[in-house]
Design a protein around this motif. Sequence first.
Motif, PDB file in Angstrom:
ATOM      1  N   GLN B 150     -34.395  -0.640  57.624  1.00 45.87           N
ATOM      2  CA  GLN B 150     -33.496  -1.901  57.013  1.00 45.87           C
ATOM      3  C   GLN B 150     -34.346  -3.035  57.201  1.00 45.87           C
ATOM      4  N   ARG B 151     -35.544  -3.006  58.100  1.00 42.05           N
ATOM      5  CA  ARG B 151     -36.336  -4.093  58.289  1.00 42.05           C
ATOM      6  C   ARG B 151     -37.105  -4.298  56.893  1.00 42.05           C
ATOM      7  N   VAL B 152     -37.528  -2.932  56.605  1.00 43.19           N
ATOM      8  CA  VAL B 152     -38.348  -2.962  55.346  1.00 43.19           C
ATOM      9  C   VAL B 152     -37.596  -3.398  54.162  1.00 43.19           C
ATOM     10  N   ALA B 153     -36.096  -3.276  54.187  1.00 42.19           N
ATOM     11  CA  ALA B 153     -35.336  -3.619  52.971  1.00 42.19           C
ATOM     12  C   ALA B 153     -35.199  -5.058  52.911  1.00 42.19           C
ATOM     13  N   VAL B 154     -35.279  -5.802  54.001  1.00 42.72           N
ATOM     14  CA  VAL B 154     -35.063  -6.880  54.187  1.00 42.72           C
ATOM     15  C   VAL B 154     -36.257  -7.838  53.421  1.00 42.72           C
ATOM     16  N   ALA B 155     -37.528  -7.012  54.181  1.00 38.18           N
ATOM     17  CA  ALA B 155     -39.082  -7.663  53.691  1.00 38.18           C
ATOM     18  C   ALA B 155     -38.859  -7.441  51.990  1.00 38.18           C
ATOM     19  N   ARG B 156     -38.403  -6.494  51.664  1.00 38.58           N
ATOM     20  CA  ARG B 156     -38.453  -5.781  50.016  1.00 38.58           C
ATOM     21  C   ARG B 156     -37.290  -7.087  49.507  1.00 38.58           C
ATOM     22  N   ALA B 157     -36.355  -7.464  50.082  1.00 41.63           N
ATOM     23  CA  ALA B 157     -35.423  -8.333  49.287  1.00 41.63           C
ATOM     24  C   ALA B 157     -36.147  -9.767  49.492  1.00 41.63           C
ATOM     25  N   LEU B 158     -36.738 -10.181  50.307  1.00 42.34           N
ATOM     26  CA  LEU B 158     -37.478 -11.394  50.449  1.00 42.34           C
ATOM     27  C   LEU B 158     -38.811 -11.640  49.703  1.00 42.34           C
ATOM     28  N   ALA B 159     -39.524 -10.501  49.604  1.00 42.83           N
ATOM     29  CA  ALA B 159     -41.037 -10.840  49.223  1.00 42.83           C
ATOM     30  C   ALA B 159     -41.294 -11.316  47.957  1.00 42.83           C
ATOM     31  N   ALA B 160     -40.098 -11.366  46.972  1.00 42.06           N
ATOM     32  CA  ALA B 160     -40.085 -11.722  45.885  1.00 42.06           C
ATOM     33  C   ALA B 160     -39.816 -13.345  45.703  1.00 42.06           C
TER      34      ALA B 160
END
Lengths: 402, 227
Positions: B150-160
Amino acid sequence: MFALAWRNVLRNLRRSLITVAAVALGLTSLVFLWGFNDGVHNTMMRNLQEVIVGSLQIHRQGYFRHPRLVDTLPEPERVTGQLHQLGVERLSYRLRTFALAAGADTSEGLVLLGMHPAMEQRVTRLAGKVDQGRFLRDNQEAACVLGKTTARNLGLRLGDEVVILTEDRFGSLAAEKLRLVGIISSGEMGIDRGLAMVPLGFMQRMLGMEGAVSEIAVQLTRERLEPVTVALRTSLDAGYEVLRWYDMYPMMKQWVELENAFYYIFLSIVLLIVAAGIMNTVLMSMLERIHEFGVMMALGCSRRYLAGMVLTESMLLGMTGVVLGTSAGLLLVHYFHAAGIDLSGQMASVARFYVNPVVHTEINTDHLLHTVLSVLLASAAAAIWPAVRAARLEPVEAIHHV
Amino acid sequence: MALIRADGLSKGYRSGDSLVRALDGVSLDVPQGAFVVLAGRSGSGKTTLLNMLGGLDRPDSGSLVVAGHDVLRMSRDERAAFRLHHLGFVFQAYNLIRVLTARENVAYVLQLRGMEKRQRLALADRWLAEVGLQGFEHRRPDQMSGGQQQRVAVARALAASPDLVLADEPTANLDSHTGANLIALMRHLNEQQGITFVTASHDPSVIAAARTLVTMQDGKIVDLREG
């Protein structure tokens, strides 16, 4: 996209391997069958050209349809000059007429073919077909070479005298006694029966036609045949006819084309099977990932991107199969090109069609390209339906798909 | 100016002979930098509203402007491009792409945006470090715990660097400790970097973290409180 598509292909490794194996096996078979087919056909066409006909012949206009002794080739030296300018060195002068050959007790009608021994050996393999004795040697000697069947029919053996009766250029009877110096066994009916080969110089003298020839036979590689024909037809005037081997003997080319057409039908059937196999794999893979596609759409993937990814996965399966199948097929073709496939038991009587009983496989570049491109196209076509289905997914429904 | 301006959004589903109103005239303004939690029981309309805000679903009526774009006038492809350039998603079930590593999952959206490879991988690594996953860059989803995914998912959501992050029950599959850490991370990013979050959840720890709490029931907003 490529890296992701590749990993998706590897996701279900066993299924992908089965699909790739099916494509590769199908392609291996196709390449090998083309190799066999082209091996037989190319040998036939080469044999026809190299045994007697040549790649092309140059005559006086209309001679091939209505051959008459008096219709000799105008200015053969000029034609030779043109051929030399085109870089053609393998050419032979011939003089042709009809004659009666008589042995000890019987006689037989045949074609009397005068040929320059040295020139002829650069154009055809007739000399290599001599079964007993030797081929013509001296351009002026009173010697002849007969086919095996003619010699037998006339009751002649090597060293016997043969009497040749024919008409000279004025229509007067011309007769000469020649020594039978060689007997040819080519397996081809038109040569083994009904043909007497004599030295060109001797025949010209016998008929009072010094310097005259009926035809120039030329031997060319396949690649050079068309350009040389076009160049000659352009440079020579309407008094000449320049005929390729298949202009003179169209049936063989038509037969080859007919058989190739059959192979293309067979190729289409194999392609359908290949396409069905790939489509099954790609569609299964797509249906298993509907949820993931929904997520990708939510992240901002366009429909075109998703469709492109499905297409890429299909192409990867197809291309892997193509690389493996083509390699295996070409290895087989290469091996049997050298080793040959001995079908003498099954094909004993086909020599008359210029077919060798030992088939050496080879594959024409266009057939290989058509086959490979067709499989790749089939891989792409197989992905169309799954790709369209992926592109039509609704993001919300796809995300909630279990 | 509001980042989200939703006005009178309604959506009905046909279930047998009856019409179920998933959303019933919902109006909502969300300013830039907000941390909004949509609360309510299952079937209250939270996820439907979230899907609409993300352009994943369309209402039967109403209007919706997000980051200055009239979402309802867009074609499917335009909405996909809009999501790519303006939104980040965090899903209940993480929804990472199974065949990609953590860093590739984070970099994926950046790749879709056309960012050069070295740049996007560096940015992905930075965001993984930001969410506490330094050293996990090369792990695949099945090699990580639910909380890590889920942390990866948050990072994915925020990276852009999206204008808005939409999270649907982000803690539902996590234990309470991991869930609390995740919410703390989201709040931290909201406060430190001004990223706007709209989260649908009925998890009390998420509701407690809300700066704006929107309570929904039967497709309507029944309460709106600023925390």
